[in-house]
Scaffold this active site. Structure first.
Site, mmCIF file in Angstrom:
data_model
loop_
_atom_site.group_PDB
_atom_site.id
_atom_site.type_symbol
_atom_site.label_atom_id
_atom_site.label_comp_id
_atom_site.label_asym_id
_atom_site.label_seq_id
_atom_site.Cartn_x
_atom_site.Cartn_y
_atom_site.Cartn_z
ATOM 1 N N GLU A 1 0.831 -1.210 0.000
ATOM 2 C CA GLU A 1 0.000 0.000 0.000
ATOM 3 C C GLU A 1 0.865 1.260 0.000
ATOM 4 O OE1 GLU A 1 -2.860 -0.519 3.173
ATOM 5 O OE2 GLU A 1 -3.918 -2.061 2.010
ATOM 6 N N CYS B 1 -2.072 -4.998 -5.352
ATOM 7 C CA CYS B 1 -2.557 -6.234 -4.731
ATOM 8 C C CYS B 1 -1.483 -7.330 -4.751
ATOM 9 C CB CYS B 1 -3.771 -6.766 -5.479
ATOM 10 S SG CYS B 1 -5.276 -5.809 -5.277
ATOM 11 N N GLU C 1 -1.785 -10.433 -5.718
ATOM 12 C CA GLU C 1 -1.814 -11.247 -6.936
ATOM 13 C C GLU C 1 -1.041 -10.577 -8.059
ATOM 14 O OE1 GLU C 1 -4.263 -10.322 -4.970
ATOM 15 O OE2 GLU C 1 -6.027 -11.591 -5.158
ATOM 16 N N CYS D 1 -7.257 -7.697 -10.595
ATOM 17 C CA CYS D 1 -6.324 -8.844 -10.612
ATOM 18 C C CYS D 1 -6.858 -9.960 -11.505
ATOM 19 C CB CYS D 1 -6.080 -9.349 -9.199
ATOM 20 S SG CYS D 1 -5.086 -8.201 -8.222
HETATM 21 N N1 THU Z 1 -6.053 -6.881 -1.861
HETATM 22 C C1 THU Z 1 -5.221 -7.797 -2.434
HETATM 23 O O1 THU Z 1 -4.003 -7.719 -2.274
HETATM 24 N N2 THU Z 1 -5.783 -8.779 -3.166
HETATM 25 C C2 THU Z 1 -7.119 -8.955 -3.330
HETATM 26 O O2 THU Z 1 -7.529 -9.849 -4.053
HETATM 27 C C3 THU Z 1 -8.061 -8.100 -2.636
HETATM 28 C C4 THU Z 1 -7.488 -6.884 -2.027
HETATM 29 C C5 THU Z 1 -5.470 -5.808 -1.039
HETATM 30 C C6 THU Z 1 -5.572 -4.436 -1.611
HETATM 31 C C7 THU Z 1 -5.479 -3.591 -0.354
HETATM 32 O O3 THU Z 1 -4.107 -3.406 -0.046
HETATM 33 C C8 THU Z 1 -6.107 -4.446 0.715
HETATM 34 O O4 THU Z 1 -6.110 -5.783 0.204
HETATM 35 C C9 THU Z 1 -7.528 -4.048 1.080
HETATM 36 O O5 THU Z 1 -8.335 -3.969 -0.037
#
Ligand code: THU
Length: 135
Positions: free
Chosen positions: A44, A53, A55, A93
């Site tokens: 983040e 994310c 993935e 993703c």
């Molecule tokens: N997030 C992921 O890394 N993968 C997902 O499939 C869903 C969301 C992360 C994005 C953000 O940093 C946090 O989870 C909350 O949405």
């Protein structure tokens, strides 16, 4: 590689999650057809939108190292400090994965590394997709 082992790799990758804003830590482990595992976590940012994310971190790591064919991805998530649980990939993703996977055979694995595990093929998560074959 065994799906359960891949899920545990995702859980290990989740430990590196940088998620001070959402407090939601995600880990992913992407298995290439060559047999290598590329892990990723969510990263983040104070400006929010540049965050990535787990993935996509894994996909971009793999593709930038020459991989383009994949067999499966395992994903786990949950609040920072909590045990890893089921998480499904977000829409962005799914679209990024769509570029590099065979929808009928690519496996998406999620669940609890020490508990219930769910395995599905990609086409159940993104039916009627727009991918390389659409152009
Ligand atoms: N997030 C992921 O890394 N993968 C997902 O499939 C869903 C969301 C992360 C994005 C953000 O940093 C946090 O989870 C909350 O949405």
């Amino acid at each position: 590689m065994d799906d359960r082992v891949l899920l545990k790799e995702a859980s290990r990758a989740r430990e590196f999650s940088y998620s001070p804003y959402s407090d939601f830590a995600v880990g992913a482990a992407l298995l290439s057809k060559s047999g290598k595992v590329y892990t990723g976590c969510n990263v983040e940012n104070a400006a929010f939108t540049p965050g990535n994310c787990a993935e996509r971190t894994a996909v971009f790591k793999a593709v930038s190292e020459g991989e383009r064919e994949f067999e499966a991805i395992a994903i786990v998530g949950g609040r920072n400090g909590s045990k890893p649980e089921t998480v499904y990939p977000c829409g962005v993703c799914r679209q990024v994965l769509c570029e590099f996977v065979d929808a009928e055979s690519f496996r998406v694995i999620t669940g609890e590394p020490e508990g219930e595990m769910k395995v599905m093929t990609f086409n159940t998560l993104l039916p009627f997709s727009f991918g390389p074959k659409s152009l």
